[in-house]
Write an enzyme that holds these catalytic residues in place. Structure first.
Site, PDB file in Angstrom:
ATOM      1  N   TYR A  64       3.202  10.293   0.185  1.00  0.00           N
ATOM      2  CA  TYR A  64       4.260   9.627   1.173  1.00  0.00           C
ATOM      3  C   TYR A  64       5.754   9.786   0.773  1.00  0.00           C
ATOM      4  O   TYR A  64       6.377   9.741   1.676  1.00  0.00           O
ATOM      5  CB  TYR A  64       3.990   7.982   1.261  1.00  0.00           C
ATOM      6  CG  TYR A  64       2.916   7.676   1.858  1.00  0.00           C
ATOM      7  CD1 TYR A  64       1.551   8.561   2.203  1.00  0.00           C
ATOM      8  CD2 TYR A  64       2.300   6.228   1.636  1.00  0.00           C
ATOM      9  CE1 TYR A  64       0.474   7.861   2.597  1.00  0.00           C
ATOM     10  CE2 TYR A  64       1.052   5.899   1.846  1.00  0.00           C
ATOM     11  CZ  TYR A  64       0.140   6.653   2.352  1.00  0.00           C
ATOM     12  OH  TYR A  64      -1.022   6.064   2.755  1.00  0.00           O
ATOM     13  N   HIS A  89      -7.503   9.952  -2.179  1.00  0.00           N
ATOM     14  CA  HIS A  89      -6.879   9.861  -0.990  1.00  0.00           C
ATOM     15  C   HIS A  89      -7.751  10.685  -0.187  1.00  0.00           C
ATOM     16  O   HIS A  89      -7.815  10.166   1.154  1.00  0.00           O
ATOM     17  CB  HIS A  89      -5.731  10.490  -0.934  1.00  0.00           C
ATOM     18  CG  HIS A  89      -4.584  10.141   0.034  1.00  0.00           C
ATOM     19  ND1 HIS A  89      -3.190  10.079  -0.179  1.00  0.00           N
ATOM     20  CD2 HIS A  89      -4.932   9.578   1.385  1.00  0.00           C
ATOM     21  CE1 HIS A  89      -2.509   9.525   1.139  1.00  0.00           C
ATOM     22  NE2 HIS A  89      -3.511   9.112   2.100  1.00  0.00           N
ATOM     23  N   ASP A 115       0.834  -1.113  -0.023  1.00  0.00           N
ATOM     24  CA  ASP A 115      -0.138   0.066  -0.284  1.00  0.00           C
ATOM     25  C   ASP A 115       0.892   1.211  -0.140  1.00  0.00           C
ATOM     26  O   ASP A 115       1.655   1.343   0.831  1.00  0.00           O
ATOM     27  CB  ASP A 115      -0.819  -0.009   1.223  1.00  0.00           C
ATOM     28  CG  ASP A 115      -1.887   1.089   1.138  1.00  0.00           C
ATOM     29  OD1 ASP A 115      -2.967   1.117   0.735  1.00  0.00           O
ATOM     30  OD2 ASP A 115      -1.595   2.248   1.719  1.00  0.00           O
ATOM     31  N   LYS A 162      -2.438   6.326  -4.194  1.00  0.00           N
ATOM     32  CA  LYS A 162      -3.385   7.112  -4.093  1.00  0.00           C
ATOM     33  C   LYS A 162      -3.254   8.625  -4.778  1.00  0.00           C
ATOM     34  O   LYS A 162      -2.129   8.949  -4.969  1.00  0.00           O
ATOM     35  CB  LYS A 162      -3.428   7.280  -2.402  1.00  0.00           C
ATOM     36  CG  LYS A 162      -3.837   6.035  -1.710  1.00  0.00           C
ATOM     37  CD  LYS A 162      -3.744   6.271  -0.202  1.00  0.00           C
ATOM     38  CE  LYS A 162      -3.664   5.096   0.322  1.00  0.00           C
ATOM     39  NZ  LYS A 162      -2.308   4.456   0.316  1.00  0.00           N
TER      40      LYS A 162
END
Length: 342
Positions: free
Chosen positions: A76, A134, A71, A101
């Site tokens: 990130y 997201h 994931d 996402k």
């Protein structure tokens, strides 16, 4: 003669039924977009807050030791390193489930296509298995967190559907939505959500919400499945309930199962039908988390766990964004408390 006419009528009826059934089936296929090579694995490796210097090894180690689900997310800021780990594992692409996402500032069509192309390139996977919106929040591109009032959730969903049609991703879904937000998408979707990723754990069980997703045929992916073990949460709402690893209820339950607290918490998430994606950079913990798949609970134990719900949400950036999130769920956004992260 009568017999011949009867056969002719029967043939016409049969053909008509076939046409009708095929039409209904085709419509259902379009509505659910089920081009599956298999369902999403119930245990994955999360990468939120994973250190850029450590995530590649964590991903490689996980994939080499039984995991088949990663994931990730563009925001990130470690997808390139995550991709290095995927490549180093040598596991065939078709045997790995990879989720990414769409970030809030990429909701417009041109930005969305560029964003998914970057995620695919950084991850080195050729395509995604699942791409999630997201948050149900759009930012004006290039202007920080200023809300884009001209781009609705439905507008973004239409853009997401095009990403499926262009073969960037096999499935699409949502993340951090309230029930009303999910319903708004369901009301208009041609390619409908495969999954919804949101915060849920023993301290924020949201069982009715989880059950509702099962009824509408949408998978639930539980992020932060180990509750307030995330360091980001400990100094915020996580401190209100105490660390779950020291919770007497969970330590005693773990002892009774000859397992760790992490294993029993994750096992509960799996047994209730959610997909769990604990983040770890430690080989020991990656191995340990996989052991959760061997733990089972009785009906009475599941009922006892249900009574431990504290309805405390750890992750809520609504205050900093100036928007109320989770309006119809437990512990909705307020503007007088701490906000969290991504």
């Amino acid at each position: 003669m009568a017999f011949g006419k009867a056969l002719a009528v029967a043939a016409i009826v049969a053909v008509t039924l076939v046409v009708l059934l095929r039409t209904e089936h085709d419509y259902a296929t379009i509505k659910s977009f089920s081009l599956r090579k298999g369902d999403i694995p119930q245990l994955g490796l999360g990468t939120w807050l994973s250190d850029r210097d450590e995530v590649a090894h964590a991903v490689e180690y996980a994939l080499d030791n039984g995991y088949d689900h990663i994931d990730a997310a563009l925001i990130y800021k470690n997808e390139d390193q995550t991709g290095k780990g995927i490549k180093a594992s040598g596991i065939d692409r078709s045997k790995i489930w990879v989720t990414s996402k769409l970030w809030n500032s990429d909701h417009r069509q041109d930005e969305a296509e560029a964003a998914i192309q970057k995620s695919i390139a950084d991850l080195g996977v050729g395509y995604l298995d699942l791409y999630l919106m997201h948050w149900p929040v759009a930012f004006v591109p290039g202007e920080g967190t200023r809300l884009d009032e001209g781009t609705s959730v439905v507008d973004t969903w239409r853009t997401m559907e095009d990403l499926v049609r262009k073969n960037y991703t096999r499935h699409i879904g949502v993340s951090n939505f309230a029930r009303a937000d999910v319903q708004a998408v369901l009301n208009v979707c041609e390619v409908c959500p495969y999954a919804h990723e949101f915060e849920t754990h023993p301290y924020l069980q949201q069982q009715n919400f989880v059950d509702w997703h099962r009824e509408i045929g949408v998978k639930v992916i539980a992020y932060s499945p180990l509750a307030n073990t995330n360091p980001t949460y400990r100094d915020k709402k996580g401190s209100l309930v105490g660390p779950i690893f020291k919770d007497p209820f969970w330590t005693e339950l773990a002892e009774s199962k000859n397992a760790t607290v992490a294993q029993v918490v994750l096992a509960w998430g799996v047994q209730r039908g959610t997909v769990v994606i604990p983040k770890s950079e430690s080989e020991k913990h990656i191995d340990e988390n996989r052991g959760a798949l061997e733990v089972e609970f009785s009906k009475e134990e599941m009922e006892a766990i249900a009574k431990r719900d504290k309805k405390v949400r750890m992750n809520d950036p609504g205050k900093s964004w100036g928007i109320k999130l989770f309006a119809d769920l437990d512990d909705p956004s307020g503007f007088d408390g701490d906000n969290a992260e991504l």
